[in-house]
Scaffold this motif. Structure first.
Motif, PDB file in Angstrom:
ATOM      1  N   ARG A   1       0.371 -11.583 -10.967  1.00 52.79           N
ATOM      2  CA  ARG A   1      -0.418 -11.288 -12.001  1.00 52.79           C
ATOM      3  C   ARG A   1      -0.475 -12.600 -12.958  1.00 52.79           C
ATOM      4  N   GLN A   2       0.519 -13.063 -13.457  1.00 55.53           N
ATOM      5  CA  GLN A   2       0.639 -14.612 -14.232  1.00 55.53           C
ATOM      6  C   GLN A   2       0.237 -15.676 -13.328  1.00 55.53           C
ATOM      7  N   ILE A   3       0.523 -15.821 -12.061  1.00 57.21           N
ATOM      8  CA  ILE A   3       0.217 -17.119 -11.497  1.00 57.21           C
ATOM      9  C   ILE A   3      -1.202 -17.030 -10.722  1.00 57.21           C
ATOM     10  N   ALA A   4      -1.719 -15.903 -10.638  1.00 60.26           N
ATOM     11  CA  ALA A   4      -3.164 -15.982  -9.851  1.00 60.26           C
ATOM     12  C   ALA A   4      -4.081 -16.714 -10.669  1.00 60.26           C
ATOM     13  N   PRO A   5      -4.380 -16.527 -12.087  1.00 63.68           N
ATOM     14  CA  PRO A   5      -5.272 -17.345 -12.883  1.00 63.68           C
ATOM     15  C   PRO A   5      -5.206 -18.901 -12.648  1.00 63.68           C
ATOM     16  N   ALA A   6      -3.995 -19.283 -12.429  1.00 59.77           N
ATOM     17  CA  ALA A   6      -3.761 -20.402 -12.182  1.00 59.77           C
ATOM     18  C   ALA A   6      -4.434 -21.143 -10.925  1.00 59.77           C
ATOM     19  N   PHE A   7      -4.386 -20.433 -10.128  1.00 62.58           N
ATOM     20  CA  PHE A   7      -4.701 -20.975  -8.781  1.00 62.58           C
ATOM     21  C   PHE A   7      -6.215 -20.915  -8.740  1.00 62.58           C
ATOM     22  N   ARG A   8      -6.976 -19.838  -9.625  1.00 61.94           N
ATOM     23  CA  ARG A   8      -8.183 -19.755  -9.693  1.00 61.94           C
ATOM     24  C   ARG A   8      -8.974 -20.832 -10.333  1.00 61.94           C
ATOM     25  N   ILE A   9      -8.050 -21.478 -11.329  1.00 64.06           N
ATOM     26  CA  ILE A   9      -8.559 -22.511 -12.178  1.00 64.06           C
ATOM     27  C   ILE A   9      -8.403 -23.679 -11.364  1.00 64.06           C
TER      28      ILE A   9
ATOM     29  N   VAL B   1      -1.544 -16.086  -1.664  1.00 64.21           N
ATOM     30  CA  VAL B   1      -2.344 -15.605  -0.490  1.00 64.21           C
ATOM     31  C   VAL B   1      -1.934 -14.204  -0.111  1.00 64.21           C
ATOM     32  N   ALA B   2      -0.660 -14.224   0.373  1.00 61.62           N
ATOM     33  CA  ALA B   2      -0.015 -12.935   0.730  1.00 61.62           C
ATOM     34  C   ALA B   2       0.010 -11.964  -0.170  1.00 61.62           C
ATOM     35  N   ALA B   3      -0.277 -12.188  -1.529  1.00 64.72           N
ATOM     36  CA  ALA B   3      -0.392 -11.002  -2.442  1.00 64.72           C
ATOM     37  C   ALA B   3      -1.460 -10.603  -2.339  1.00 64.72           C
ATOM     38  N   ARG B   4      -2.429 -11.311  -2.501  1.00 66.08           N
ATOM     39  CA  ARG B   4      -3.940 -10.846  -2.293  1.00 66.08           C
ATOM     40  C   ARG B   4      -4.204  -9.996  -1.059  1.00 66.08           C
ATOM     41  N   HIS B   5      -3.767 -10.571  -0.132  1.00 68.44           N
ATOM     42  CA  HIS B   5      -4.027  -9.772   1.324  1.00 68.44           C
ATOM     43  C   HIS B   5      -3.250  -8.424   1.469  1.00 68.44           C
ATOM     44  N   LEU B   6      -1.844  -8.439   0.869  1.00 68.44           N
ATOM     45  CA  LEU B   6      -0.823  -7.589   1.158  1.00 68.44           C
ATOM     46  C   LEU B   6      -0.539  -7.611   2.610  1.00 68.44           C
TER      47      LEU B   6
ATOM     48  N   PHE C   1       1.113 -10.610   5.716  1.00 68.05           N
ATOM     49  CA  PHE C   1       1.409 -11.718   6.066  1.00 68.05           C
ATOM     50  C   PHE C   1       0.383 -12.344   7.088  1.00 68.05           C
ATOM     51  N   THR C   2      -0.033 -11.401   8.105  1.00 73.75           N
ATOM     52  CA  THR C   2      -1.047 -11.796   9.362  1.00 73.75           C
ATOM     53  C   THR C   2      -2.143 -12.272   8.642  1.00 73.75           C
ATOM     54  N   ARG C   3      -2.823 -11.642   7.693  1.00 77.01           N
ATOM     55  CA  ARG C   3      -4.022 -12.065   7.056  1.00 77.01           C
ATOM     56  C   ARG C   3      -3.764 -13.390   6.373  1.00 77.01           C
ATOM     57  N   ALA C   4      -2.709 -13.367   5.598  1.00 77.27           N
ATOM     58  CA  ALA C   4      -2.429 -15.028   4.975  1.00 77.27           C
ATOM     59  C   ALA C   4      -2.109 -15.926   5.968  1.00 77.27           C
ATOM     60  N   ALA C   5      -1.509 -15.629   6.916  1.00 81.56           N
ATOM     61  CA  ALA C   5      -1.277 -16.712   8.104  1.00 81.56           C
ATOM     62  C   ALA C   5      -2.609 -17.240   8.692  1.00 81.56           C
ATOM     63  N   ALA C   6      -3.632 -16.209   8.951  1.00 82.29           N
ATOM     64  CA  ALA C   6      -4.793 -16.514   9.474  1.00 82.29           C
ATOM     65  C   ALA C   6      -5.845 -17.303   8.366  1.00 82.29           C
ATOM     66  N   GLU C   7      -5.705 -16.970   6.835  1.00 85.70           N
ATOM     67  CA  GLU C   7      -6.219 -17.758   6.159  1.00 85.70           C
ATOM     68  C   GLU C   7      -5.730 -19.219   5.889  1.00 85.70           C
ATOM     69  N   LEU C   8      -4.509 -19.380   6.115  1.00 86.15           N
ATOM     70  CA  LEU C   8      -3.809 -20.800   5.902  1.00 86.15           C
ATOM     71  C   LEU C   8      -3.730 -21.410   7.288  1.00 86.15           C
ATOM     72  N   ARG C   9      -4.082 -20.614   8.398  1.00 87.69           N
ATOM     73  CA  ARG C   9      -4.007 -21.294   9.588  1.00 87.69           C
ATOM     74  C   ARG C   9      -2.625 -21.877   9.907  1.00 87.69           C
TER      75      ARG C   9
ATOM     76  N   PHE D   1       8.453  -8.767  -2.034  1.00 86.26           N
ATOM     77  CA  PHE D   1       7.653  -7.743  -1.375  1.00 86.26           C
ATOM     78  C   PHE D   1       8.474  -6.858  -0.778  1.00 86.26           C
ATOM     79  N   GLU D   2       8.142  -5.463  -0.408  1.00 83.04           N
ATOM     80  CA  GLU D   2       8.820  -4.672   0.178  1.00 83.04           C
ATOM     81  C   GLU D   2       8.168  -4.023   1.319  1.00 83.04           C
ATOM     82  N   ARG D   3       8.473  -3.390   2.408  1.00 86.41           N
ATOM     83  CA  ARG D   3       7.782  -2.591   3.312  1.00 86.41           C
ATOM     84  C   ARG D   3       8.207  -1.126   3.299  1.00 86.41           C
ATOM     85  N   ASP D   4       7.010  -0.553   3.441  1.00 78.44           N
ATOM     86  CA  ASP D   4       7.361   1.111   3.485  1.00 78.44           C
ATOM     87  C   ASP D   4       6.404   1.641   4.511  1.00 78.44           C
ATOM     88  N   ARG D   5       6.261   2.747   4.651  1.00 82.93           N
ATOM     89  CA  ARG D   5       5.569   3.358   5.651  1.00 82.93           C
ATOM     90  C   ARG D   5       3.986   3.093   5.634  1.00 82.93           C
ATOM     91  N   HIS D   6       3.507   2.644   4.722  1.00 88.29           N
ATOM     92  CA  HIS D   6       2.342   2.151   4.511  1.00 88.29           C
ATOM     93  C   HIS D   6       1.863   0.853   4.754  1.00 88.29           C
TER      94      HIS D   6
END
Length: 295
Positions: free
Chosen positions: A68-76, A13-18, A20-28, A50-55
């Motif tokens: 990339r490898q685990i995302a299809p499993a969660f979609r299935i 979830v966090a990887a999709r949103h990039l 943590f705030t939005r991931a927390a909102a989705e997962l409540r 994950f890494e944090r930069d100025r962006h």
């Protein structure tokens, strides 16, 4: 080797949103909870995800490859879950009840069930014979008896309280004030509740009044209808005839209700898990019974 599944889901979830705030909102959950789950996964894998930069937040190269490898499993998994739930919603809940219970009590209340549970379809059948969950394709049944059947779980719905009833016009015509007055009218019997008159007369210590065979009907529904039309006096199940008593189409006689040592139960097989739909119906059913008893 499979990582802990909850941190793995949080990472997806966090990887999709990039974020943590939005991931927390989705997962409540809280943002620190997301951080802890990611730390747990990174410790298990021995890499930074994950890494944090100025962006803002971004995936590391290892994190990108892993996602990339685990995302299809969660979609299935998500698609499979949706499919199963959709099938479950489409499949009706199969319920077996007695004809009298259905006609006099259940059917008039079904509109309120569909208001409360619009996505649950019901398939209602009626058979007098005891339910056999091994043979009958039924999820729930309303059964009458002592409440203990092999391989069956039960919950009490209502007790079997009986009393003679008749129509107001018959009461006026025959002047049914005393027990002896029963000899002036026809006694109405239900084939499947043939013990009602003997049990009630025994309870009031007047079995001598059961001398005339009276008139017999193949179901309690017909017996009660005959009483409503003034054909004779029937022994009725007070719980199922509350509407008729309230409306005045049937009048209880002699102020002598008798509680038989049996009751009506909702039943289901021990061998199968109770579905969410079945639990919803049981909850609604018990609520309606309680409302009837207190009204």
């Amino acid at each position: 080797m499979i990582p802990p599944l909850n941190p793995l889901h949080v990472f997806d979830v966090a990887a999709r949103h990039l974020s943590f705030t939005r991931a927390a909102a989705e997962l409540r959950v809280t943002q620190p909870a997301i951080s802890r789950q990611i730390t747990t996964l990174e410790s298990f894998l021995g890499i930074r995800l994950f890494e944090r930069d100025r962006h803002g937040l971004r995936l590391t190269s290892e994190g990108e490859e892993f996602q990339r490898q685990i995302a299809p499993a969660f979609r299935i998994i998500a698609n499979a879950t949706s499919g199963v739930m959709a099938t479950g919603k489409a499949e009706p809940l199969k319920i077996r009840v007695y004809t009298t219970f259905a006609a006099k009590w259940l059917i008039p209340r079904l509109p309120s069930f569909y208001v409360a549970y619009p996505n649950i379809k019901l398939n209602i059948s009626n058979v007098v014979a005891p339910i056999d969950f091994q043979k009958d394709k039924v999820d729930l049944a309303v059964q009458f008896g002592a409440g203990k059947w092999p391989g069956v779980e039960t919950e009490l719905l209502f007790k079997d309280i009986i009393q003679p009833l008749c129509s107001p016009k018959l009461l006026k015509r025959a002047r049914l004030a005393e027990l002896d007055d029963l000899s002036k009218v026809q006694l109405l019997h239900s084939h499947y509740r043939s013990a009602d008159w003997p049990d009630w007369l025994m309870a009031v210590k007047r079995p001598d009044l059961l001398t005339d065979p009276g008139m017999s009907f193949p179901s309690s529904v017909l017996t009660y209808q005959a009483a409503i039309e003034g054909v004779g006096v029937a022994v009725g199940q007070l719980f199922l005839l509350r509407n008729e008593i309230r409306d005045g189409t049937l009048v209880p006689l002699f102020d002598a209700p008798f509680e038989r040592p049996m009751a009506h139960y909702v039943a289901w097989p021990k061998s199968r898990p109770v579905s969410r739909k079945a639990r919803s119906f049981i909850h609604w059913l018990k609520g309606q019974v309680e409302a009837t008893l207190t009204s």
